[in-house]
Motif scaffolding. Structure first.
Motif, PDB file in Angstrom:
ATOM      1  N   VAL A  17       0.842  -1.206   0.000  1.00 59.55           N
ATOM      2  CA  VAL A  17       0.000   0.000   0.000  1.00 59.55           C
ATOM      3  C   VAL A  17       0.875   1.253   0.000  1.00 59.55           C
ATOM      4  CG1 VAL A  17      -1.772   1.299   1.240  1.00 59.55           C
ATOM      5  CG2 VAL A  17      -1.921  -1.185   1.136  1.00 59.55           C
ATOM      6  N   LEU A  18       1.974   1.230   0.757  1.00 57.27           N
ATOM      7  CA  LEU A  18       2.895   2.362   0.758  1.00 57.27           C
ATOM      8  C   LEU A  18       3.474   2.604  -0.634  1.00 57.27           C
ATOM      9  CD1 LEU A  18       4.842   1.710   4.096  1.00 57.27           C
ATOM     10  CD2 LEU A  18       3.466   3.734   3.586  1.00 57.27           C
ATOM     11  N   GLU A  19       3.743   1.519  -1.367  1.00 50.66           N
ATOM     12  CA  GLU A  19       4.360   1.640  -2.690  1.00 50.66           C
ATOM     13  C   GLU A  19       3.360   2.029  -3.775  1.00 50.66           C
ATOM     14  OE1 GLU A  19       6.118  -2.171  -3.204  1.00 50.66           O
ATOM     15  OE2 GLU A  19       7.752  -1.803  -1.778  1.00 50.66           O
ATOM     16  N   THR A  20       2.125   1.514  -3.651  1.00 56.45           N
ATOM     17  CA  THR A  20       1.136   1.719  -4.724  1.00 56.45           C
ATOM     18  C   THR A  20       0.138   2.824  -4.437  1.00 56.45           C
ATOM     19  OG1 THR A  20      -0.410   0.070  -3.817  1.00 56.45           O
ATOM     20  CG2 THR A  20       1.306  -0.725  -5.343  1.00 56.45           C
ATOM     21  N   GLY A  21      -0.118   3.112  -3.158  1.00 54.11           N
ATOM     22  CA  GLY A  21      -1.052   4.180  -2.807  1.00 54.11           C
ATOM     23  C   GLY A  21      -2.502   3.798  -2.806  1.00 54.11           C
ATOM     24  N   SER A  22      -2.807   2.513  -2.953  1.00 53.95           N
ATOM     25  CA  SER A  22      -4.220   2.091  -2.894  1.00 53.95           C
ATOM     26  C   SER A  22      -4.321   0.631  -2.487  1.00 53.95           C
ATOM     27  CB  SER A  22      -4.914   2.295  -4.245  1.00 53.95           C
ATOM     28  OG  SER A  22      -4.524   1.304  -5.184  1.00 53.95           O
ATOM     29  N   LEU A  23      -5.464   0.271  -1.922  1.00 57.90           N
ATOM     30  CA  LEU A  23      -5.708  -1.121  -1.529  1.00 57.90           C
ATOM     31  C   LEU A  23      -5.846  -2.020  -2.754  1.00 57.90           C
ATOM     32  CD1 LEU A  23      -8.262  -0.700   1.412  1.00 57.90           C
ATOM     33  CD2 LEU A  23      -5.887  -1.466   1.588  1.00 57.90           C
ATOM     34  N   GLY A  59      -5.096   9.175  -3.575  1.00 60.08           N
ATOM     35  CA  GLY A  59      -5.161   7.808  -3.071  1.00 60.08           C
ATOM     36  C   GLY A  59      -4.981   7.781  -1.574  1.00 60.08           C
ATOM     37  N   LEU A  60      -4.382   6.726  -1.058  1.00 60.46           N
ATOM     38  CA  LEU A  60      -4.146   6.592   0.374  1.00 60.46           C
ATOM     39  C   LEU A  60      -2.826   7.252   0.744  1.00 60.46           C
ATOM     40  CD1 LEU A  60      -5.299   2.909   1.083  1.00 60.46           C
ATOM     41  CD2 LEU A  60      -6.568   5.024   1.444  1.00 60.46           C
ATOM     42  N   GLU A  61      -2.892   8.249   1.605  1.00 61.82           N
ATOM     43  CA  GLU A  61      -1.695   8.956   2.062  1.00 61.82           C
ATOM     44  C   GLU A  61      -1.236   8.371   3.400  1.00 61.82           C
ATOM     45  OE1 GLU A  61       0.100  11.314   0.680  1.00 61.82           O
ATOM     46  OE2 GLU A  61      -1.134  11.604  -1.112  1.00 61.82           O
ATOM     47  N   PRO A  62       0.024   7.936   3.501  1.00 61.57           N
ATOM     48  CA  PRO A  62       0.498   7.346   4.760  1.00 61.57           C
ATOM     49  C   PRO A  62       0.651   8.405   5.848  1.00 61.57           C
ATOM     50  CG  PRO A  62       2.310   7.563   3.211  1.00 61.57           C
ATOM     51  CD  PRO A  62       1.070   7.944   2.460  1.00 61.57           C
ATOM     52  N   THR A  63       0.324   8.027   7.060  1.00 65.03           N
ATOM     53  CA  THR A  63       0.586   8.886   8.208  1.00 65.03           C
ATOM     54  C   THR A  63       2.055   8.732   8.608  1.00 65.03           C
ATOM     55  OG1 THR A  63       0.031   7.162   9.799  1.00 65.03           O
ATOM     56  CG2 THR A  63      -1.783   8.542   9.003  1.00 65.03           C
ATOM     57  N   LEU A  69       6.944   2.779  10.090  1.00 66.03           N
ATOM     58  CA  LEU A  69       6.924   1.313  10.043  1.00 66.03           C
ATOM     59  C   LEU A  69       7.571   0.765   8.777  1.00 66.03           C
ATOM     60  CD1 LEU A  69       3.281   0.575  11.299  1.00 66.03           C
ATOM     61  CD2 LEU A  69       5.410   0.159  12.543  1.00 66.03           C
ATOM     62  N   LYS A  70       7.787   1.631   7.784  1.00 63.50           N
ATOM     63  CA  LYS A  70       8.271   1.147   6.483  1.00 63.50           C
ATOM     64  C   LYS A  70       9.613   0.442   6.594  1.00 63.50           C
ATOM     65  CE  LYS A  70       9.266   2.544   1.748  1.00 63.50           C
ATOM     66  NZ  LYS A  70       9.397   3.675   0.778  1.00 63.50           N
ATOM     67  N   GLU A  74      10.417  -3.367   5.566  1.00 63.80           N
ATOM     68  CA  GLU A  74      11.393  -3.711   4.534  1.00 63.80           C
ATOM     69  C   GLU A  74      12.416  -4.715   5.061  1.00 63.80           C
ATOM     70  OE1 GLU A  74      11.454   0.374   1.820  1.00 63.80           O
ATOM     71  OE2 GLU A  74      12.791   0.186   3.564  1.00 63.80           O
ATOM     72  N   THR A  75      12.794  -4.579   6.331  1.00 66.78           N
ATOM     73  CA  THR A  75      13.706  -5.549   6.942  1.00 66.78           C
ATOM     74  C   THR A  75      13.063  -6.929   6.984  1.00 66.78           C
ATOM     75  OG1 THR A  75      14.777  -3.846   8.278  1.00 66.78           O
ATOM     76  CG2 THR A  75      15.010  -6.122   9.025  1.00 66.78           C
ATOM     77  N   MET A  76      11.762  -6.953   7.353  1.00 66.20           N
ATOM     78  CA  MET A  76      11.029  -8.227   7.362  1.00 66.20           C
ATOM     79  C   MET A  76      10.967  -8.825   5.962  1.00 66.20           C
ATOM     80  SD  MET A  76       7.857  -7.282   9.929  1.00 66.20           S
ATOM     81  CE  MET A  76       7.145  -8.943   9.867  1.00 66.20           C
ATOM     82  N   ALA A  77      10.763  -7.965   4.958  1.00 67.26           N
ATOM     83  CA  ALA A  77      10.688  -8.451   3.575  1.00 67.26           C
ATOM     84  C   ALA A  77      12.011  -9.067   3.149  1.00 67.26           C
ATOM     85  CB  ALA A  77      10.309  -7.301   2.640  1.00 67.26           C
ATOM     86  N   SER A  78      13.112  -8.390   3.496  1.00 70.78           N
ATOM     87  CA  SER A  78      14.438  -8.920   3.151  1.00 70.78           C
ATOM     88  C   SER A  78      14.681 -10.255   3.834  1.00 70.78           C
ATOM     89  CB  SER A  78      15.522  -7.919   3.559  1.00 70.78           C
ATOM     90  OG  SER A  78      15.393  -6.716   2.852  1.00 70.78           O
TER      91      SER A  78
END
Length: 300
Positions: A17-23, A59-63, A69-70, A74-78
């Motif tokens: 969602v952070l990367e794309t801006g929408s669900l 779209g969806l704007e992150p707070t 949390l990003k 990203e660490t979890m993704a790696s």
């Protein structure tokens, strides 16, 4: 009551969602339904006790909380990707996936012919090539092996210095035939040249090391080394190029030969925990040998 321990799926959705801006776009990217993506975000918001996104025309704007949390996500993704690669290997065999990080010119112009025989020899091996001029973090397993133009400073890495790639000026032979061969940097300054758009860190280091070097007014500008190389090959002007690449192209002519005081150091590195993994050891050794041979072509 203890808060639920949300798994990787929830944070993977957060990243999408952070990367794309929408669900909806995040759901398509992950191959899940939009309601499932919505439930993941709602669960994380309930856990955080606040909204992670607000709706806007874009779209969806992150707070700020979502942005904070990003890095953790990203660490979890790696880590998740590294676990997947580690478990893809069959015990005692060169198999499974290995992720290699390299700059765009090295990744696109140099590595494919080095990797091809490796894949032919080890048919169960898969290579993931990350093409980026950014230094990916080996300690957090964003890559298994990295080829770098700076000496790795992190501990817990197995490193090997390969050598230095000389840099020279090259131009298409048709360009030289039309405009002539420059004999000095003063001549070069009067001709069409190819170069950087912004002074990146390595450019500033070069200018600091050689303060008397005059930088020409570039007719073609790009911070992409690959775009610069394409422009040289197309005859847009004279530009900097790795010597082995320039000399391997019969249509390119070396300009001001022996007068360019530039070279790029090459290091190969991997996490020390991977040194005994057959997939990583075989790939590390092949890349080291292949890059050494590539550098030796400079002297040919």
């Amino acid at each position: 009551m203890a808060k639920p321990d949300h798994g990787w799926d929830h944070y993977r959705t957060l990243l999408a969602v952070l990367e794309t801006g929408s669900l909806s776009a995040a759901a398509r990217k992950l191959g899940i339904t939009q309601p499932t993506a919505g439930r993941h975000i709602e669960a994380l918001e309930e856990d955080a006790g606040q909204q992670l996104f607000t709706r806007s025309q874009r779209g969806l704007e992150p707070t700020e909380t979502a942005r904070s949390l990003k890095g953790y996500a990203e660490t979890m993704a790696s880590a998740a990707d590294a676990i997947k690669r580690a478990t893809s290997e069959e015990s005692g065999t060169v198999s499974g996936s290995v992720r290699v990080s390299a700059s765009e010119v090295i990744a696109i112009e140099v590595l494919p012919p080095i990797i091809a025989p490796l894949l032919k020899t080890h048919e169960k091996l898969k290579v993931e090539l990350s093409v980026s001029d950014q230094i990916e973090d080996l300690l957090h397993r964003q890559a298994d092996i990295a080829l770098r133009m700076v000496e790795p400073a992190q501990d817990a890495l197995v490193t090997k210095f390969i050598g230095r790639i000389p840099i020279a000026c090259f131009a298409h032979r048709d360009f030289i035939a039309e405009y002539g061969m420059p004999e000095s940097f003063d001549d070069l300054a009067k001709m069409r040249c190819i170069g950087f758009d912004h002074q990146l860190a390595y450019v500033r280091d070069v200018l600091k090391a050689f303060p008397s070097l005059a930088i020409p007014d570039f007719s073609f500008r790009s911070d992409s080394n690959l775009a610069q190389l394409a422009a040289i090959r197309a005859g847009c002007g004279i530009g900097f190029c790795q010597v082995p690449l320039g000399r391997s192209n019969p249509d390119l002519v070396e300009v001001l030969k022996g007068k360019i005081p530039f070279s790029l150091p090459v290091w190969i590195a991997m996490h020390e925990d991977l040194r005994h993994a057959p997939r990583c050891r075989a790939t590390f050794d092949t890349l080291a040998e292949g890059m050494s041979a590539y550098i030796r072509r400079s002297a040919a």
